[in-house]
Design a protein around this motif. Structure first.
Motif, PDB file in Angstrom:
ATOM      1  N   ARG A   1     -10.725 -16.793  90.204  1.00  0.00           N
ATOM      2  CA  ARG A   1     -12.062 -16.345  89.810  1.00  0.00           C
ATOM      3  C   ARG A   1     -13.072 -16.585  90.930  1.00  0.00           C
ATOM      4  NH1 ARG A   1     -14.322 -12.348  87.310  1.00  0.00           N
ATOM      5  NH2 ARG A   1     -16.073 -12.876  85.948  1.00  0.00           N
ATOM      6  N   PHE A   2     -12.900 -17.663  91.663  1.00  0.00           N
ATOM      7  CA  PHE A   2     -13.749 -17.945  92.821  1.00  0.00           C
ATOM      8  C   PHE A   2     -13.589 -16.841  93.858  1.00  0.00           C
ATOM      9  CE2 PHE A   2     -14.368 -20.732  96.793  1.00  0.00           C
ATOM     10  CZ  PHE A   2     -15.751 -20.559  96.779  1.00  0.00           C
ATOM     11  N   LYS A   3     -12.366 -16.420  94.060  1.00  0.00           N
ATOM     12  CA  LYS A   3     -12.095 -15.319  94.996  1.00  0.00           C
ATOM     13  C   LYS A   3     -12.825 -14.056  94.548  1.00  0.00           C
ATOM     14  CE  LYS A   3      -8.291 -12.441  96.756  1.00  0.00           C
ATOM     15  NZ  LYS A   3      -6.808 -12.269  96.800  1.00  0.00           N
ATOM     16  N   GLU A   4     -12.797 -13.767  93.264  1.00  0.00           N
ATOM     17  CA  GLU A   4     -13.472 -12.582  92.746  1.00  0.00           C
ATOM     18  C   GLU A   4     -14.975 -12.655  92.983  1.00  0.00           C
ATOM     19  OE1 GLU A   4     -12.309 -12.322  88.680  1.00  0.00           O
ATOM     20  OE2 GLU A   4     -10.203 -11.876  89.138  1.00  0.00           O
ATOM     21  N   LEU A   5     -15.538 -13.846  92.821  1.00  0.00           N
ATOM     22  CA  LEU A   5     -16.962 -14.030  93.084  1.00  0.00           C
ATOM     23  C   LEU A   5     -17.277 -13.797  94.562  1.00  0.00           C
ATOM     24  CD1 LEU A   5     -19.849 -14.869  92.399  1.00  0.00           C
ATOM     25  CD2 LEU A   5     -19.133 -17.267  92.611  1.00  0.00           C
ATOM     26  N   LEU A   6     -16.462 -14.354  95.447  1.00  0.00           N
ATOM     27  CA  LEU A   6     -16.673 -14.190  96.889  1.00  0.00           C
ATOM     28  C   LEU A   6     -16.643 -12.713  97.284  1.00  0.00           C
ATOM     29  CD1 LEU A   6     -14.416 -17.085  98.263  1.00  0.00           C
ATOM     30  CD2 LEU A   6     -16.917 -17.054  98.160  1.00  0.00           C
ATOM     31  N   LEU A   7     -15.689 -11.978  96.731  1.00  0.00           N
ATOM     32  CA  LEU A   7     -15.570 -10.554  97.057  1.00  0.00           C
ATOM     33  C   LEU A   7     -16.733  -9.751  96.465  1.00  0.00           C
ATOM     34  CD1 LEU A   7     -11.722 -10.048  96.589  1.00  0.00           C
ATOM     35  CD2 LEU A   7     -12.994 -10.307  98.728  1.00  0.00           C
ATOM     36  N   ALA A   8     -17.194 -10.167  95.301  1.00  0.00           N
ATOM     37  CA  ALA A   8     -18.348  -9.495  94.692  1.00  0.00           C
ATOM     38  C   ALA A   8     -19.595  -9.700  95.549  1.00  0.00           C
ATOM     39  CB  ALA A   8     -18.576 -10.033  93.279  1.00  0.00           C
ATOM     40  N   ILE A   9     -19.748 -10.904  96.093  1.00  0.00           N
ATOM     41  CA  ILE A   9     -20.885 -11.181  96.975  1.00  0.00           C
ATOM     42  C   ILE A   9     -20.831 -10.297  98.216  1.00  0.00           C
ATOM     43  CG2 ILE A   9     -21.890 -12.926  98.512  1.00  0.00           C
ATOM     44  CD1 ILE A   9     -21.110 -15.037  96.408  1.00  0.00           C
ATOM     45  N   GLU A  10     -19.620 -10.094  98.750  1.00  0.00           N
ATOM     46  CA  GLU A  10     -19.466  -9.247  99.929  1.00  0.00           C
ATOM     47  C   GLU A  10     -19.939  -7.819  99.654  1.00  0.00           C
ATOM     48  OE1 GLU A  10     -18.333 -10.189 103.133  1.00  0.00           O
ATOM     49  OE2 GLU A  10     -18.776 -12.111 102.170  1.00  0.00           O
ATOM     50  N   ASN A  11     -19.832  -7.390  98.410  1.00  0.00           N
ATOM     51  CA  ASN A  11     -20.204  -6.028  98.041  1.00  0.00           C
ATOM     52  C   ASN A  11     -21.597  -5.932  97.417  1.00  0.00           C
ATOM     53  OD1 ASN A  11     -17.736  -4.699  98.826  1.00  0.00           O
ATOM     54  ND2 ASN A  11     -16.752  -5.676  97.073  1.00  0.00           N
ATOM     55  N   TYR A  12     -22.334  -7.032  97.444  1.00  0.00           N
ATOM     56  CA  TYR A  12     -23.686  -7.046  96.879  1.00  0.00           C
ATOM     57  C   TYR A  12     -24.573  -6.078  97.657  1.00  0.00           C
ATOM     58  CZ  TYR A  12     -28.171  -8.967  95.281  1.00  0.00           C
ATOM     59  OH  TYR A  12     -29.430  -9.120  94.740  1.00  0.00           O
ATOM     60  N   ASN A  13     -25.328  -5.242  96.940  1.00  0.00           N
ATOM     61  CA  ASN A  13     -26.134  -4.216  97.617  1.00  0.00           C
ATOM     62  C   ASN A  13     -27.634  -4.405  97.402  1.00  0.00           C
ATOM     63  OD1 ASN A  13     -26.355  -3.486  94.965  1.00  0.00           O
ATOM     64  ND2 ASN A  13     -25.397  -1.472  95.183  1.00  0.00           N
ATOM     65  N   GLY A  14     -28.028  -5.646  97.126  1.00  0.00           N
ATOM     66  CA  GLY A  14     -29.442  -5.941  96.934  1.00  0.00           C
ATOM     67  C   GLY A  14     -30.111  -6.364  98.233  1.00  0.00           C
ATOM     68  N   ASN A  15     -31.149  -7.163  98.116  1.00  0.00           N
ATOM     69  CA  ASN A  15     -31.912  -7.648  99.258  1.00  0.00           C
ATOM     70  C   ASN A  15     -31.015  -8.330 100.283  1.00  0.00           C
ATOM     71  OD1 ASN A  15     -33.429 -10.204 100.468  1.00  0.00           O
ATOM     72  ND2 ASN A  15     -34.956  -8.613 100.127  1.00  0.00           N
ATOM     73  N   ILE A  16     -31.234  -8.012 101.579  1.00  0.00           N
ATOM     74  CA  ILE A  16     -30.360  -8.522 102.639  1.00  0.00           C
ATOM     75  C   ILE A  16     -30.404 -10.042 102.744  1.00  0.00           C
ATOM     76  CG2 ILE A  16     -32.130  -8.244 104.430  1.00  0.00           C
ATOM     77  CD1 ILE A  16     -28.313  -7.721 104.819  1.00  0.00           C
ATOM     78  N   PHE A  17     -31.581 -10.647 102.548  1.00  0.00           N
ATOM     79  CA  PHE A  17     -31.701 -12.105 102.633  1.00  0.00           C
ATOM     80  C   PHE A  17     -30.953 -12.775 101.476  1.00  0.00           C
ATOM     81  CE2 PHE A  17     -35.696 -10.728 104.804  1.00  0.00           C
ATOM     82  CZ  PHE A  17     -35.334 -11.156 106.075  1.00  0.00           C
ATOM     83  N   THR A  18     -31.051 -12.175 100.313  1.00  0.00           N
ATOM     84  CA  THR A  18     -30.333 -12.706  99.148  1.00  0.00           C
ATOM     85  C   THR A  18     -28.830 -12.629  99.372  1.00  0.00           C
ATOM     86  OG1 THR A  18     -32.125 -11.974  97.688  1.00  0.00           O
ATOM     87  CG2 THR A  18     -30.014 -12.502  96.654  1.00  0.00           C
ATOM     88  N   LYS A  19     -28.373 -11.491  99.884  1.00  0.00           N
ATOM     89  CA  LYS A  19     -26.936 -11.312 100.117  1.00  0.00           C
ATOM     90  C   LYS A  19     -26.399 -12.343 101.101  1.00  0.00           C
ATOM     91  CE  LYS A  19     -23.332  -8.110 101.606  1.00  0.00           C
ATOM     92  NZ  LYS A  19     -22.927  -6.713 101.832  1.00  0.00           N
ATOM     93  N   VAL A  20     -27.064 -12.500 102.238  1.00  0.00           N
ATOM     94  CA  VAL A  20     -26.556 -13.424 103.253  1.00  0.00           C
ATOM     95  C   VAL A  20     -26.677 -14.866 102.786  1.00  0.00           C
ATOM     96  CG1 VAL A  20     -26.786 -14.217 105.631  1.00  0.00           C
ATOM     97  CG2 VAL A  20     -27.035 -11.792 105.104  1.00  0.00           C
ATOM     98  N   ALA A  21     -27.712 -15.184 102.032  1.00  0.00           N
ATOM     99  CA  ALA A  21     -27.825 -16.535 101.466  1.00  0.00           C
ATOM    100  C   ALA A  21     -26.645 -16.823 100.550  1.00  0.00           C
ATOM    101  CB  ALA A  21     -29.136 -16.687 100.706  1.00  0.00           C
TER     102      ALA A  21
END
Length: 225
Positions: free
Chosen positions: A38-58
Motif C-alpha cells: 500500500r505504501f508503494k501505491e501511495l508513492l506511485l500516486a504521488i508521482e502522478n499527482y497533477n496539482g500544484n508543483i510545490f505540493t507535489k514535490v513536497a
C-alpha cells in the motif's frame, strides 16, 4: 465529613465529573500506512499527482525524509547544503530545541534541484504558499493533497514518520542498523547536552548510511533504477 455525621449529605460526591470536564484525554493514533504494498501505491500516486508543483514535490520528498509537517513547510533554501548533501534545521524550528542535520541521498538532491528554479529567486522558502511567495505552504495543504490522491482514510502527512519507523524496524535484518540510529533519524534524541552533541556529530555517518538505505528502498518501490 459524612461518616463523622457533621453533615447529612454531600452533593459533590454525586457530581458527574466526566459530564462536567469530559473524559480523560486519549492519545489519538494518527493514520499511517505501514503495509509495504500500500505504501508503494501511495508513492506511485504521488508521482502522478497533477496539482500544484510545490505540493507535489513536497509530497515526493517527504517519504524520504519523514520530517514533521512544519519542518517541511518552513524549510528554507539557506538550510540546504547542496555541496555536502545535507539539511541543517536550526534549533528554533525543532521540537526538541536543537539543531538537526539530515543527510540527503542523491534522489532527494535531484528533487530539490528540480524545484529550485520555481522558488529560489522568488522566495526564501523551498515550498512557498501559492498565494504569496513570502509565506509558507498552509498547514492543511499536504493532508488535503493526500486525500485527493484517495488515501485520506488511511494516511495523514505525519504518518510518513510512522511508516518509516515501522518499516525501518521491520527490515532491521536488511539494513543492520541499531534502533538508536532509527530514532536519531526521527529526531528522537537524548536531550542531555553532551550526549546530544555526540549524537549530532559522530553518529552522522551512521545516519547517512541508514537514510541512503531508506532512499534506495523507496526508489526500488517506485521502480527507479
Amino acid at each position: 465529613m459524612i461518616n463523622r455525621e457533621y453533615i447529612e449529605y454531600n452533593n459533590i460526591i454525586n457530581l458527574d465529573i466526566k459530564a462536567i470536564y469530559g473524559s480523560p484525554h486519549k492519545k489519538q493514533n494518527l493514520k499511517a500506512i505501514v503495509d509495504e504494498e500500500r505504501f508503494k501505491e501511495l508513492l506511485l500516486a504521488i508521482e502522478n499527482y497533477n496539482g500544484n508543483i510545490f505540493t507535489k514535490v513536497a509530497l515526493q520528498i517527504s517519504p524520504y525524509l519523514f520530517l514533521r509537517s512544519a519542518n517541511i513547510r518552513n524549510l528554507e533554501w539557506s538550510e540546504i547544503d547542496f555541496k555536502n548533501s545535507k539539511i541543517t534545521i536550526p534549533a528554533n524550528k525543532m521540537k526538541g530545541g536543537e539543531d538537526f542535520i539530515i543527510p540527503l541521498s542523491g534522489s532527494v538532491v535531484k528533487l530539490f534541484e528540480f524545484i529550485k528554479p520555481f522558488s529560489f529567486h522568488h522566495s526564501k522558502y523551498v515550498f512557498p504558499s501559492d498565494i504569496s511567495k513570502s509565506k509558507t505552504m498552509s498547514e492543511n495543504t499536504l493532508n488535503q493533497a493526500i486525500k485527493r490522491l484517495g488515501f485520506g482514510e488511511e494516511m495523514v502527512f505525519h504518518g510518513f514518520r510512522t511508516t518509516a519507523s515501522t518499516l525501518l524496524y521491520e527490515f532491521k535484518n536488511l539494513h543492520r542498523q541499531d534502533s538508536e540510529f532509527i530514532e536519531l533519524c526521527l529526531d528522537h534524541r537524548e536531550r542531555n547536552k553532551v550526549k546530544a552533541t555526540y549524537n549530532r556529530s559522530l553518529r552522522l555517518n551512521d545516519r547517512k548510511f541508514l537514510m541512503q538505505w531508506w532512499s534506495d528502498y523507496i526508489d526500488q518501490l517506485k521502480g527507479i533504477p
